[in-house]
Design an enzyme around this catalytic site. Structure first.
Site, PDB file in Angstrom:
ATOM      1  CB  CYS A 387      -0.892   0.179   1.285  1.00 54.08           C
ATOM      2  SG  CYS A 387      -1.887  -1.329   1.321  1.00 54.08           S
ATOM      3  CB  THR A 390       1.045  11.393  -0.979  1.00 59.88           C
ATOM      4  OG1 THR A 390       2.275  10.488  -1.867  1.00 59.88           O
ATOM      5  CG2 THR A 390       1.679  12.752  -0.779  1.00 59.88           C
ATOM      6  NE  ARG A 396      -2.309  19.370  -8.376  1.00 62.09           N
ATOM      7  CZ  ARG A 396      -2.577  18.727  -9.777  1.00 62.09           C
ATOM      8  NH1 ARG A 396      -3.134  17.707  -9.687  1.00 62.09           N
ATOM      9  NH2 ARG A 396      -2.390  19.219 -10.527  1.00 62.09           N
ATOM     10  CD  GLU A 421      -0.034  -6.580  -1.901  1.00 60.31           C
ATOM     11  OE1 GLU A 421      -1.172  -6.125  -1.887  1.00 60.31           O
ATOM     12  OE2 GLU A 421       0.628  -7.470  -1.213  1.00 60.31           O
ATOM     13  CB  SER A 425      -6.161   3.110  -6.575  1.00 59.21           C
ATOM     14  OG  SER A 425      -5.146   3.968  -6.504  1.00 59.21           O
TER      15      SER A 425
END
Length: 531
Positions: A387, A390, A396, A421, A425
């Site tokens: 996992c 930030t 950004r 893994e 997302s």
């Protein structure tokens, strides 16, 4: 607006209803996207509705008042007809609205062993990236992506969709370039040991890389996605079976000098979910119910940095390695915080099999957490990140790529190639694609002619230099649309646009990991005594 509110008095809005809801877009203009009512509550005599905007990421879900609802286009949830049994008695009861929505929205969790056609990666990507468990991302990507991004617009252009549709969920790639009439082609883009030749044309900014296809490619690019993982930090996603986990439960978090608005559900204790602000100690991440409790805690908390060993420091940036077994409470608190910004996750309290690498920024008050990534102590599938996150105040700003780069520096010291893994997302995929692209292009552009001969390099050599797994190298080259087929060979062409775009991106990338500042000795976790 008044008419809409008046009409609501004669119509009862229930969970599962759909209707347009007023919201501001990124340009601060009014828009009326279709939304689903997930929950209804009454506060001070006024009804509030928790809405999920259809085709938008869940982090935009919110409580709204009735004056933002367009009652003229109200859609009630469909009820399933009762099915009679053999005895003529009614069968199963109609599903509740939320169950109906969940069934249509959640794919079959059963693992599919074989799929004949390529599975588009976009369909497999789940929003938001790190804390153990159900299919991710890693969010964060470079957590450098603005939160108010539509889920369906993550890969908006037709070109992006075509590129991604050639990738499978295990990060491998299939052929991307459409077949041309009169030419016979192979599906795979060549073996990783095949030599790549770099051809310099008259324009020094342009180059082509030749990759002859082998007789038999051993790469797992057959289009068969891997089955859902049932071990490690990711397992099959069933979190949406519970309507409660679909709703944000924490209003606001105060962490040091920052106040964060969570994006998703996190399983903090129930009694804390009704508080207007949840207070966290920024050094030990202990959660407290009031500012007074936090102030009292700070007089007793001696930590001014994350527990564990500091293994990297350059300027104000430090990395701490934390053992999930030795620092269980901190690791669990870190996961609770991270879950606020990660979707499709189920939090596990067994942190023993994991290491956590926390990135901090130093000032006179201490080491302030910026982000982190976790990894399994023993990964049978070469995962170097479980996992990754930030925190929103630091997104950004290049910290996401710095976390990714650090994970690969650790892999280099370990003498391994690694990969995050899967599935990633939406934000995690964007960040990793960007990092892989920049890293691989750096290698290709730095190749120099040898004794007047064209420079040559193999996929395996690129993988060994960067510690990026060879499947990710191949899929990235295809994602960049660099692969062409010419006279029986696969060619990678670096155009002026690609080169100029890469140079512009690298000029903006000020934060880099300095391997000389890394003090890290890998351990052999296969020996249980190390745990």
């Amino acid at each position: 607006m008044t008419k809409m509110a008046d009409s609501s008095s004669s119509v009862e809005i229930v969970e599962g209803c759909r209707l347009p809801v007023l919201r501001k877009n990124q340009e601060h203009e009014d828009e009326w996207p279709l939304a689903e009512i997930l929950s209804v509550k009454e506060v001070s005599g006024r009804k509030l509705y928790y809405v999920h905007y259809i085709d938008f990421n869940k982090r935009l879900d919110e409580w709204v008042t009735v004056d933002r609802l367009d009652m003229k286009k109200l859609q009630f949830p469909k009820k399933e007809a009762k099915t009679p049994t053999k005895n003529g008695l009614p069968g199963s009861r109609p599903s509740s609205p939320e169950r109906e929505v969940v069934r249509t929205a959640i794919p079959n969790p059963e693992p599919k062993r074989k799929v004949e056609s390529t599975v588009p990666l976009v369909a497999q990507v789940t929003p938001a990236s790190p804390v153990f468990s159900l299919p991710v991302s890693t969010e964060t990507p470079q957590g450098a992506i603005f939160p108010a991004v539509r889920e369906t617009n993550a890969f908006k252009s037709r070109e992006d969709h075509e590129q991604l549709s050639s990738l499978t969920t295990n990060g491998t790639a299939r052929r991307l370039i459409p077949a041309q009439p009169g030419r016979k082609r192979k599906a795979n883009c060549g073996g990783t040991d095949e030599m790549i030749k770099v051809l310099q044309y008259n324009n020094p900014q342009s180059a082509s890389v030749f990759l002859p296809p082998p007789e038999d490619s051993q790469d797992s690019s057959d289009g068969i996605p891997t089955a859902p993982r049932m071990t490690g930090s990711l397992v099959s996603d069933r979190s949406h079976d519970d309507i409660v986990t679909r709703m944000k439960n924490i209003e606001c978090i105060e962490l040091g000098r920052h106040r964060l608005k969570p994006w998703y559900f996190s399983p903090y204790p129930q009694e804390l979910t009704s508080l207007p602000i949840l207070y966290l100690c920024e050094f030990c991440l202990k959660y407290l119910k009031s500012l007074k409790c936090l102030q009292r805690h700070l007089t007793k908390c001696n930590l001014r940095h994350p527990p564990g060993n500091e293994i990297y420091r350059k300027g104000t940036i430090s990395f701490f390695e934390i053992d999930g077994r030795k620092n269980k409470t901190y690791s669990q608190n870190l996961c609770l915080l991270a879950k606020c910004f990660l979707d499709h996750k189920t939090l596990y309290y067994d942190t023993d099999p994991f290491l956590f690498y926390v990135m901090t920024e130093y000032d006179c008050k201490g080491f302030h957490i910026v982000g982190y990534f976790s990894k399994e102590k023993e990964s049978t599938e070469d995962y170097n990140v479980a996992c990754i996150l930030t925190l929103p105040p630091y997104q950004r700003r290049g910290y996401g790529k710095l976390l990714i780069e650090f994970s690969y520096e650790l892999s280099k010291v370990e003498g391994k190639t690694g990969t995050p893994e899967k599935p990633l997302s939406d934000l995690g995929l964007l960040s990793y694609r960007s990092y892989w692209s920049q890293t691989i292009l750096e290698i290709l552009m730095d190749l120099k002619p040898d004794n007047g001969e064209r420079p040559q390099i193999t996929i395996n050599e690129i993988s060994e230099i960067t510690s990026v797994k060879k499947e990710d190298v191949i899929s990235t080259l295809q994602y960049l649309n660099l692969i062409n087929y010419y006279k029986g060979q696969y060619i990678l062409t670096l155009s002026e646009d690609i080169v100029e775009g890469h140079e512009r991106a690298m000029q903006k990338r000020h934060l880099r990991i300095d391997p000389k500042c890394l003090h890290f000795t890998p351990k052999d976790w296969s020996k249980r005594g190390k745990w």
